[in-house]
Design a protein around this motif. Structure first.
Motif, PDB file in Angstrom:
ATOM      1  N   ASN A  25       0.829  -1.215   0.000  1.00 53.81           N
ATOM      2  CA  ASN A  25       0.000   0.000   0.000  1.00 53.81           C
ATOM      3  C   ASN A  25       0.860   1.260   0.000  1.00 53.81           C
ATOM      4  OD1 ASN A  25      -2.339  -1.513  -0.028  1.00 53.81           O
ATOM      5  ND2 ASN A  25      -2.600  -1.442   2.182  1.00 53.81           N
ATOM      6  N   LYS A  26       1.956   1.218   0.736  1.00 56.78           N
ATOM      7  CA  LYS A  26       2.875   2.355   0.757  1.00 56.78           C
ATOM      8  C   LYS A  26       3.492   2.566  -0.620  1.00 56.78           C
ATOM      9  CE  LYS A  26       6.781   4.139   3.402  1.00 56.78           C
ATOM     10  NZ  LYS A  26       7.746   3.849   4.468  1.00 56.78           N
ATOM     11  N   GLU A  27       3.842   1.483  -1.294  1.00 57.46           N
ATOM     12  CA  GLU A  27       4.409   1.581  -2.645  1.00 57.46           C
ATOM     13  C   GLU A  27       3.379   2.144  -3.630  1.00 57.46           C
ATOM     14  OE1 GLU A  27       6.546  -1.215  -6.005  1.00 57.46           O
ATOM     15  OE2 GLU A  27       4.914  -2.028  -4.798  1.00 57.46           O
ATOM     16  N   LYS A  28       2.137   1.686  -3.537  1.00 59.03           N
ATOM     17  CA  LYS A  28       1.088   2.198  -4.426  1.00 59.03           C
ATOM     18  C   LYS A  28       0.837   3.683  -4.198  1.00 59.03           C
ATOM     19  CE  LYS A  28      -1.661  -1.975  -5.195  1.00 59.03           C
ATOM     20  NZ  LYS A  28      -2.962  -2.608  -4.924  1.00 59.03           N
ATOM     21  N   ALA A  29       0.804   4.098  -2.936  1.00 57.27           N
ATOM     22  CA  ALA A  29       0.590   5.514  -2.619  1.00 57.27           C
ATOM     23  C   ALA A  29       1.740   6.368  -3.153  1.00 57.27           C
ATOM     24  CB  ALA A  29       0.442   5.700  -1.111  1.00 57.27           C
ATOM     25  N   ALA A  30       2.956   5.876  -3.008  1.00 55.04           N
ATOM     26  CA  ALA A  30       4.122   6.621  -3.514  1.00 55.04           C
ATOM     27  C   ALA A  30       4.090   6.702  -5.037  1.00 55.04           C
ATOM     28  CB  ALA A  30       5.410   5.955  -3.041  1.00 55.04           C
ATOM     29  N   GLU A  31       3.627   5.642  -5.685  1.00 52.97           N
ATOM     30  CA  GLU A  31       3.538   5.656  -7.149  1.00 52.97           C
ATOM     31  C   GLU A  31       2.486   6.656  -7.629  1.00 52.97           C
ATOM     32  OE1 GLU A  31       3.103   2.489 -10.838  1.00 52.97           O
ATOM     33  OE2 GLU A  31       2.381   1.918  -8.860  1.00 52.97           O
ATOM     34  N   PHE A  97       9.588   6.959  -3.689  1.00 50.55           N
ATOM     35  CA  PHE A  97       8.976   5.828  -4.377  1.00 50.55           C
ATOM     36  C   PHE A  97       9.973   4.684  -4.512  1.00 50.55           C
ATOM     37  CE2 PHE A  97       8.503   3.623  -8.492  1.00 50.55           C
ATOM     38  CZ  PHE A  97       7.363   2.904  -8.194  1.00 50.55           C
ATOM     39  N   GLU A  98      11.207   4.994  -4.877  1.00 51.10           N
ATOM     40  CA  GLU A  98      12.226   3.949  -5.021  1.00 51.10           C
ATOM     41  C   GLU A  98      12.488   3.252  -3.699  1.00 51.10           C
ATOM     42  OE1 GLU A  98      15.514   6.008  -6.793  1.00 51.10           O
ATOM     43  OE2 GLU A  98      14.635   5.927  -8.802  1.00 51.10           O
ATOM     44  N   LYS A  99      12.475   4.000  -2.593  1.00 47.43           N
ATOM     45  CA  LYS A  99      12.671   3.394  -1.281  1.00 47.43           C
ATOM     46  C   LYS A  99      11.495   2.482  -0.929  1.00 47.43           C
ATOM     47  CE  LYS A  99      13.474   4.460   3.593  1.00 47.43           C
ATOM     48  NZ  LYS A  99      12.601   3.424   4.068  1.00 47.43           N
ATOM     49  N   ASP A 103      11.784  -1.517  -0.322  1.00 47.43           N
ATOM     50  CA  ASP A 103      11.326  -2.142   0.924  1.00 47.43           C
ATOM     51  C   ASP A 103      10.319  -3.253   0.648  1.00 47.43           C
ATOM     52  OD1 ASP A 103      12.933  -0.388   2.319  1.00 47.43           O
ATOM     53  OD2 ASP A 103      11.287   0.928   2.936  1.00 47.43           O
ATOM     54  N   TYR A 104       9.384  -2.988  -0.260  1.00 47.34           N
ATOM     55  CA  TYR A 104       8.393  -3.998  -0.615  1.00 47.34           C
ATOM     56  C   TYR A 104       9.053  -5.216  -1.244  1.00 47.34           C
ATOM     57  CZ  TYR A 104       4.875  -6.379  -3.404  1.00 47.34           C
ATOM     58  OH  TYR A 104       4.104  -7.345  -4.001  1.00 47.34           O
ATOM     59  N   GLU A 137      -5.250 -11.700  -5.361  1.00 44.74           N
ATOM     60  CA  GLU A 137      -6.530 -11.161  -5.827  1.00 44.74           C
ATOM     61  C   GLU A 137      -6.885  -9.830  -5.153  1.00 44.74           C
ATOM     62  OE1 GLU A 137      -9.323 -14.303  -5.116  1.00 44.74           O
ATOM     63  OE2 GLU A 137      -8.554 -15.536  -6.758  1.00 44.74           O
ATOM     64  N   LYS A 138      -6.705  -9.738  -3.853  1.00 48.45           N
ATOM     65  CA  LYS A 138      -7.150  -8.554  -3.120  1.00 48.45           C
ATOM     66  C   LYS A 138      -6.130  -7.423  -3.112  1.00 48.45           C
ATOM     67  CE  LYS A 138     -10.373 -10.748   0.043  1.00 48.45           C
ATOM     68  NZ  LYS A 138     -10.709 -11.003   1.456  1.00 48.45           N
ATOM     69  N   HIS A 139      -4.834  -7.782  -3.075  1.00 43.49           N
ATOM     70  CA  HIS A 139      -3.813  -6.758  -2.869  1.00 43.49           C
ATOM     71  C   HIS A 139      -2.767  -6.707  -3.983  1.00 43.49           C
ATOM     72  CE1 HIS A 139      -5.379  -6.193   1.173  1.00 43.49           C
ATOM     73  NE2 HIS A 139      -5.360  -7.501   1.320  1.00 43.49           N
ATOM     74  N   ASP A 140      -2.913  -7.549  -4.999  1.00 40.12           N
ATOM     75  CA  ASP A 140      -1.970  -7.602  -6.117  1.00 40.12           C
ATOM     76  C   ASP A 140      -0.543  -7.898  -5.633  1.00 40.12           C
ATOM     77  OD1 ASP A 140      -1.275  -7.562  -8.808  1.00 40.12           O
ATOM     78  OD2 ASP A 140      -0.771  -5.436  -8.770  1.00 40.12           O
ATOM     79  N   ILE A 141      -0.445  -8.828  -4.704  1.00 40.28           N
ATOM     80  CA  ILE A 141       0.860  -9.268  -4.171  1.00 40.28           C
ATOM     81  C   ILE A 141       1.067 -10.704  -4.614  1.00 40.28           C
ATOM     82  CG2 ILE A 141       2.193  -9.750  -2.097  1.00 40.28           C
ATOM     83  CD1 ILE A 141       0.508  -7.586  -0.683  1.00 40.28           C
ATOM     84  N   ASN A 142       2.055 -10.907  -5.464  1.00 43.30           N
ATOM     85  CA  ASN A 142       2.338 -12.236  -6.000  1.00 43.30           C
ATOM     86  C   ASN A 142       3.524 -12.826  -5.263  1.00 43.30           C
ATOM     87  OD1 ASN A 142       2.629 -14.540  -7.471  1.00 43.30           O
ATOM     88  ND2 ASN A 142       2.990 -13.528  -9.425  1.00 43.30           N
ATOM     89  N   LEU A 143       3.260 -13.824  -4.403  1.00 36.47           N
ATOM     90  CA  LEU A 143       4.324 -14.463  -3.639  1.00 36.47           C
ATOM     91  C   LEU A 143       4.740 -15.809  -4.244  1.00 36.47           C
ATOM     92  CD1 LEU A 143       3.136 -13.713   0.004  1.00 36.47           C
ATOM     93  CD2 LEU A 143       4.948 -12.603  -1.291  1.00 36.47           C
ATOM     94  N   TYR A 144       4.307 -16.087  -5.449  1.00 37.43           N
ATOM     95  CA  TYR A 144       4.699 -17.333  -6.096  1.00 37.43           C
ATOM     96  C   TYR A 144       6.105 -17.269  -6.659  1.00 37.43           C
ATOM     97  CZ  TYR A 144      -0.081 -18.952  -5.606  1.00 37.43           C
ATOM     98  OH  TYR A 144      -1.279 -19.344  -5.100  1.00 37.43           O
ATOM     99  N   HIS A 145       6.577 -16.091  -6.969  1.00 35.91           N
ATOM    100  CA  HIS A 145       7.948 -15.939  -7.473  1.00 35.91           C
ATOM    101  C   HIS A 145       8.490 -14.564  -7.106  1.00 35.91           C
ATOM    102  CE1 HIS A 145       5.894 -13.516 -10.300  1.00 35.91           C
ATOM    103  NE2 HIS A 145       6.695 -13.674 -11.329  1.00 35.91           N
ATOM    104  N   LYS A 146       9.815 -14.455  -7.138  1.00 36.10           N
ATOM    105  CA  LYS A 146      10.471 -13.203  -6.761  1.00 36.10           C
ATOM    106  C   LYS A 146      10.359 -12.273  -7.907  1.00 36.10           C
ATOM    107  CE  LYS A 146      13.758 -15.490  -3.769  1.00 36.10           C
ATOM    108  NZ  LYS A 146      15.129 -15.706  -3.433  1.00 36.10           N
TER     109      LYS A 146
END
Length: 146
Positions: A25-31, A97-99, A103-104, A137-146
């Motif tokens: 969420n912090k990354e999206k807000a910065a973007e 944004f880069e930071k 972090d994410y 689905e809810k947060h667009d966070i894909n933890l299946y691969h780096k």
């Protein structure tokens, strides 16, 4: 004792999931802020350019130095300062944004690398795909691969 380990495990799972959602969420807000400030920079540059082209012929017709005419024009000064300020703001927002992105990405990689430790019990390991799917689905966070 086994119950305490399970409670600690659940809290670690929940803590890691909350942390990665917060980082995303912090990354999206910065973007979003980066895009808005980028548009301000473009708008200020376009305003300066339009004003210069609009008055270009007028400056050649005025007696005296064209450089002096440009320097003494208050609108040129205002628009130039506005452009410089928005550009500096853009640089600052870009660094933030880069930071946030870094972090994410680090948290995501850490969570992927430590998946076996985070979901150590067989029951937790079976729930992991459901958690991953929900995060995707809810947060667009894909933890299946780096």
């Amino acid at each position: 004792m086994n119950e305490k380990v399970t409670t600690e495990q659940e809290s670690m799972d929940a803590y890691m999931i909350r942390a990665i959602i917060k980082a995303k969420n912090k990354e999206k807000a910065a973007e979003k802020k980066l895009i808005r400030v980028g548009f301000l920079v473009i708008f200020s540059l376009i305003s300066l350019t339009v004003y210069v082209f609009k008055n270009w012929m007028h400056w050649f017709q005025v007696e005296g130095s064209i450089f002096q005419t440009i320097i003494t024009d208050p609108y040129i000064l205002f628009l130039t300062i506005l452009f410089i300020i928005t550009f500096a703001w853009l640089q600052q927002v870009t660094l933030k944004f880069e930071k946030a992105e870094k972090d994410y990405d680090q948290l995501k990689e850490d969570m992927i690398d430590r998946a076996a430790d985070i979901w150590s019990s067989p029951d937790d390991w079976k729930k992991r795909p459901d958690i991953f799917r929900e995060l995707k689905e809810k947060h667009d966070i894909n933890l299946y691969h780096k």
